[in-house]
Write a protein that holds these residues in place. Structure first.
Motif, short mmCIF file in Angstrom:
data_model
loop_
_atom_site.label_atom_id
_atom_site.label_comp_id
_atom_site.label_asym_id
_atom_site.label_seq_id
_atom_site.Cartn_x
_atom_site.Cartn_y
_atom_site.Cartn_z
N THR A 202 0.84 -1.20 0.00
CA THR A 202 0.00 0.00 0.00
C THR A 202 0.87 1.25 0.00
OG1 THR A 202 -1.71 -1.21 1.21
CG2 THR A 202 -1.84 1.19 1.24
N ALA A 203 1.94 1.23 0.79
CA ALA A 203 2.86 2.36 0.84
C ALA A 203 3.50 2.60 -0.53
CB ALA A 203 3.93 2.11 1.90
N ARG A 204 3.85 1.52 -1.20
CA ARG A 204 4.48 1.66 -2.53
C ARG A 204 3.55 2.37 -3.50
NH1 ARG A 204 4.54 -0.81 -7.43
NH2 ARG A 204 2.94 -2.33 -6.82
N LEU A 205 2.29 1.98 -3.52
CA LEU A 205 1.35 2.62 -4.43
C LEU A 205 1.07 4.06 -4.01
CD1 LEU A 205 -1.28 -0.18 -5.20
CD2 LEU A 205 0.86 0.36 -6.38
N ALA A 206 0.98 4.31 -2.72
CA ALA A 206 0.73 5.67 -2.24
C ALA A 206 1.89 6.59 -2.62
CB ALA A 206 0.52 5.66 -0.73
N ARG A 207 3.11 6.10 -2.48
CA ARG A 207 4.28 6.91 -2.86
C ARG A 207 4.28 7.19 -4.36
NH1 ARG A 207 7.11 3.28 0.38
NH2 ARG A 207 8.18 2.47 -1.46
N ALA A 208 3.83 6.20 -5.15
CA ALA A 208 3.78 6.40 -6.60
C ALA A 208 2.82 7.52 -6.98
CB ALA A 208 3.38 5.10 -7.29
N ASP B 18 12.92 2.01 4.20
CA ASP B 18 13.19 2.89 3.09
C ASP B 18 11.89 3.39 2.47
OD1 ASP B 18 14.85 4.22 1.24
OD2 ASP B 18 14.55 2.62 -0.24
N GLY B 19 11.78 4.70 2.31
CA GLY B 19 10.60 5.30 1.70
C GLY B 19 9.50 5.63 2.68
N ILE B 20 9.63 5.23 3.95
CA ILE B 20 8.63 5.53 4.97
C ILE B 20 9.20 6.64 5.85
CG2 ILE B 20 7.16 4.63 6.80
CD1 ILE B 20 6.69 3.29 4.09
N ASP B 21 8.48 7.75 5.96
CA ASP B 21 9.03 8.91 6.66
C ASP B 21 9.22 8.65 8.15
OD1 ASP B 21 8.92 10.21 4.24
OD2 ASP B 21 7.03 11.22 4.65
N VAL B 22 8.19 8.12 8.81
CA VAL B 22 8.26 7.85 10.24
C VAL B 22 7.68 6.47 10.50
CG1 VAL B 22 7.52 8.57 12.56
CG2 VAL B 22 7.96 10.30 10.80
N VAL B 23 8.39 5.67 11.29
CA VAL B 23 7.89 4.35 11.73
C VAL B 23 7.85 4.37 13.24
CG1 VAL B 23 8.24 1.86 11.72
CG2 VAL B 23 8.91 3.22 9.71
#
Length: 350
Positions: free
Chosen positions: A187-193, A209-214
């Motif tokens: 889901t994160a991959r598609l949202a970033r796209a 990688d690619g997630i601002d805050v975890v």
């Protein structure tokens, strides 16, 4: 157990083509498949099959004899907890490949003994459904941002508004994903796209990688304070029950969108309705509910800001093939006495 002496029984509907793929990939394994004992599928990946199907007494005996001869099952017997409970006493059984991503609920409901839970590994289909669920989440975001509820209402009324309403841009907006597992990461991959900024929660906090805050779930209120969208992908466990409640909704800025493709028990539905009615939420796209089927007296059915989906967002024409491919890979691991992919936790059942 010798790798050459493994018997697999197909317990749920599956096409002969995919059965042959399993046999071809593992020619030393005995695969038992008797399609006349299995209910026909009504649609692709209908693992339970037609409920009108009934075995004769002779067929019922053959079905259970086939299953009790196996070291490995493809699917739960009759695809339910009662079937799992019945087969758990089979002394040969060592592994069951479940069809569902959330197979832990069925394992818990079967109330297996500690010794059976230790002896029988159940693997889920977690991850197989990641892409269709992620795509459904994008549908929810687009619906909420582009005002499709109002568009549909205007179309039904043949109304062309004098003042047109602006829509929201996905690009540059903030999405929080509760549960950065395989579904959450897809889901994160598609949202970033689509240009969105992504943060989220994970039980074991680590940089991604690619997630601002975890963060862990304790940090969820802080994350949603600046979110435009909250997407739940979490499983249903005692630790996630009603995790998304008034505390989380009140921490949101007004107009946030909620999407649930995890489990319905994660969201407190009374608090959800309150958040929809007081403006904290502007839209909710829900594929799962605390009680399924959703009771006819639920206010969610008729709420103007809610899309009700009958727990079908994971379904795709490719599902059977993807689960069979997962099983083939896991069967290789089973033969080599290696750790299987996606085992169901026998304590927390996820």
């Amino acid at each position: 157990m010798s790798p050459e002496n493994i018997t697999v029984a197909i317990a749920v509907p599956l096409s002969s083509e995919l059965v042959e793929r399993i046999k071809s990939a593992h020619p030393t394994v005995t695969v038992r498949y008797e399609p006349e004992l299995l209910p026909p599928e009504r649609f692709p990946a209908d693992h339970a099959g037609d409920p009108a199907f009934k075995r004769t007494a002779e067929q019922e005996a053959r079905y259970w004899k086939m299953l009790r001869s196996a070291d490995v099952l493809y699917g739960f017997p009759n695809e339910d907890a009662q079937g799992l409970a019945s087969i758990s006493s089979s002394p040969k059984l060592r592994w069951i490949q479940a069809m569902a991503a959330g197979a832990g609920g069925t394992v818990k409901a079967a109330n297996l003994s500690p010794s059976d839970l230790a002896r029988i590994t159940v693997t889920s289909s977690a991850g197989v459904h990641a892409l269709p669920l992620a795509e459904f989440a994008m549908l929810g975001i687009l619906n909420g941002f582009k005002g499709t509820v109002a568009l549909a209402a205007d179309q039904a009324a043949k109304h062309w508004p004098e003042l047109r309403s602006p829509t929201r841009l996905l690009s540059g907006s903030n999405v929080v994903i509760a549960g950065l597992g395989e579904i959450g990461l897809e889901t994160a991959r598609l949202a970033r796209a689509l240009g969105m900024n992504v943060s989220g929660t994970k039980r074991n906090v680590e940089a991604i990688d690619g997630i601002d805050v975890v963060t862990d779930t304790a940090g969820l209120p802080d994350l949603v304070a600046t979110a435009d969208v909250l997407i739940n992908t979490l499983p249903g466990t005692p630790y996630t029950e009603k995790l998304i409640n008034s505390k989380i909704f009140n921490a949101m800025k007004p107009g946030t969108i909620l999407i649930n493709v995890g489990r319905g028990t994660v969201v407190d539905e009374e608090d959800l309705l309150a958040a929809l009615n007081n403006g904290q939420l502007s839209y909710a796209c829900l594929d799962v509910f605390a009680e399924e089927p959703l009771p006819t007296n639920s206010e969610l059915w008729s709420h103007p800001l809610v899309l009700v989906s009958p727990h079908c967002s994971a379904l795709s024409a490719a599902e059977n093939r993807l689960i069979a491919e997962r099983f083939i890979e896991n069967l290789t691991r089973f033969q080599a006495d290696e750790e299987l992919l996606h085992p169901v936790d026998s304590v927390y059942f996820y």
